[in-house]
Design a protein around this motif. Structure first.
Motif, PDB file in Angstrom:
ATOM      1  N   THR A   1     -11.209 151.565  45.632  1.00  0.00           N
ATOM      2  CA  THR A   1     -10.457 152.978  45.905  1.00  0.00           C
ATOM      3  C   THR A   1     -10.616 153.195  47.373  1.00  0.00           C
TER       4      THR A   1
ATOM      5  N   CYS B   1     -10.966 165.904  42.931  1.00  0.00           N
ATOM      6  CA  CYS B   1     -11.390 164.887  43.168  1.00  0.00           C
ATOM      7  C   CYS B   1     -10.971 163.732  44.056  1.00  0.00           C
ATOM      8  N   ASN B   2     -11.516 163.084  45.005  1.00  0.00           N
ATOM      9  CA  ASN B   2     -10.863 162.299  45.710  1.00  0.00           C
ATOM     10  C   ASN B   2     -10.635 160.940  45.139  1.00  0.00           C
TER      11      ASN B   2
ATOM     12  N   CYS C   1     -11.500 158.662  41.269  1.00  0.00           N
ATOM     13  CA  CYS C   1     -11.605 158.597  39.750  1.00  0.00           C
ATOM     14  C   CYS C   1     -11.947 157.022  39.215  1.00  0.00           C
TER      15      CYS C   1
ATOM     16  N   MET D   1      -7.122 165.181  39.927  1.00  0.00           N
ATOM     17  CA  MET D   1      -7.344 164.514  41.462  1.00  0.00           C
ATOM     18  C   MET D   1      -6.653 165.501  42.289  1.00  0.00           C
ATOM     19  N   LYS D   2      -7.352 165.513  43.479  1.00  0.00           N
ATOM     20  CA  LYS D   2      -6.798 166.080  44.978  1.00  0.00           C
ATOM     21  C   LYS D   2      -5.744 165.447  45.138  1.00  0.00           C
TER      22      LYS D   2
ATOM     23  N   GLY E   1      -5.238 161.642  45.852  1.00  0.00           N
ATOM     24  CA  GLY E   1      -6.284 161.029  45.212  1.00  0.00           C
ATOM     25  C   GLY E   1      -6.147 159.492  44.614  1.00  0.00           C
TER      26      GLY E   1
ATOM     27  N   VAL F   1      -7.074 156.864  41.634  1.00  0.00           N
ATOM     28  CA  VAL F   1      -7.440 156.401  40.453  1.00  0.00           C
ATOM     29  C   VAL F   1      -7.896 154.838  39.889  1.00  0.00           C
TER      30      VAL F   1
ATOM     31  N   ILE G   1      -0.493 160.369  44.157  1.00  0.00           N
ATOM     32  CA  ILE G   1      -1.684 159.612  43.611  1.00  0.00           C
ATOM     33  C   ILE G   1      -1.674 158.270  43.541  1.00  0.00           C
TER      34      ILE G   1
END
Length: 338
Positions: free
Chosen positions: A138, A211-212, A214, A231-232, A235, A237, A261
């Motif tokens: 990530t 969230c940035n 996950c 998610m932001k 972001g 995942v 994303i």
């Protein structure tokens, strides 16, 4: 000469069998295990006869016997003629092995355990590298917010490693209250129940508009959909949990494409085999990193150990794993009791 091994001989059946002792070939070592750790998701799937392996069709018939137990530690008993950097008596991690009292593996599948780290702690090290590799992928930055969906052993390790990597806040999510409490003890800043109707709203609020990063460990379609909603924009995942069923749908246009994303495949086999690079480390290098972090008191592996069992009790342990919603986080087999 014989040794003991746990074998799934048919669905829902775990037996401790006498198997042949294998002396090491020239580039192999034989290790007498002290402890081996249960990787709950993988071993439950194998025990009940679910799909296991990315090349296996989800509707294919399960084939038995099955052999599990890839994270273990013990004492070197014999070494092959070409092995000169490992000696009899060394304490080592055995990775990608089996639940087997005396196990012979390639020299490349053992890592020395440093002083200050017990074989109990080291026996879980390979399992802990799975979320570590996901976090690396990530490209987490210090101070970024992180969500962990699912708080089994991988999720709790992810919480600890995110904290060591500088994530803030760390939001842990699981429907089981005891696991949320465990996550808070292991370093989560917040622990939420994803079945609550305002879950997504709470995550977005606590994380500062989403969230940035996950780490998705549930392996469930509903878990992934919830994660995407938290998610932001832009972001990332990491898909760490093994989604063994494809029978779910995602609105990719609205939840992924339109918001930029990144979905990152984070199965542990999706890593380099021989040389590490930025964000992509080998098994061996991640294991050495984990051992250093345990020794340096950055990670608490002792606190992860919940129960110890004799391998003789394998059937009882795996029956519990198959049927209990809140199976203990860290469960080890003590091979001195076999």
């Amino acid at each position: 000469m014989k040794t003991k091994q746990i074998v799934f001989t048919k669905p829902y059946t775990a037996e401790l069998l006498d198997v042949e002792y294998e002396s090491p070939m020239k580039n192999e070592v034989t290790v007498e295990l002290e402890y081996s750790a249960i990787s709950a998701g993988t071993e439950k799937a194998n025990f009940i006869g679910m799909r296991n392996g990315i090349t296996v069709g989800e509707d294919e018939q399960a084939v038995f016997p099955r052999y599990v137990g890839y994270s273990a530690a013990g004492i070197v008993k014999e070494v092959g003629d070409s092995v000169n950097d490992i000696k009899v008596g060394d304490r080592v991690i055995v990775y990608w092995g089996k639940h087997k009292k005396c196990i012979t593996v390639s020299r490349n599948n053992v890592v020395k355990i440093p002083e200050g780290v017990s074989t109990k702690e080291a026996s879980m090290a390979l399992i802990s590298t799975f979320p570590l590799a996901a976090i690396r992928k990530t490209k987490l930055e210090i101070g970024e917010s992180a969500l962990v969906m699912g708080l089994g052993i991988l999720g709790i390790f992810a919480v600890q490693e995110l904290r060591a990597a500088g994530a803030y806040p760390i939001i842990a999510a699981d429907s089981i209250a005891e696991r949320r409490e465990f996550a808070l003890r292991m370093g989560a800043d917040y622990a939420l129940d994803p079945t609550e109707p305002d879950f997504t709203k709470k995550v977005i609020s606590l994380s500062g508009n989403g969230c940035n990063v996950c780490i998705e460990v549930t392996g469930l379609g509903v878990g992934l959909v919830q994660a995407l909603d938290c998610m932001k924009e832009m972001g990332r995942v990491a898909l760490l949990g093994c989604t063994r069923s494809s029978k779910f749908e995602i609105d990719y246009y609205g939840k992924v494409h339109g918001r930029g994303i990144s979905l990152i495949g984070a199965h542990t086999i999706a890593r380099p085999k021989h040389e590490s690079s930025a964000g992509l480390w080998t098994d061996e290098d991640d294991l050495k990193a984990i051992l250093a972090l345990i020794k340096g008191k950055r990670l608490d592996f002792e606190g992860m150990i919940c129960e110890l069992y004799s391998p003789v009790d394998a059937q009882e342990v795996y029956t519990r794993l198959a049927n209990e919603k809140n199976f203990p986080i860290g469960v080890l087999f003590d091979w001195s009791l076999a």
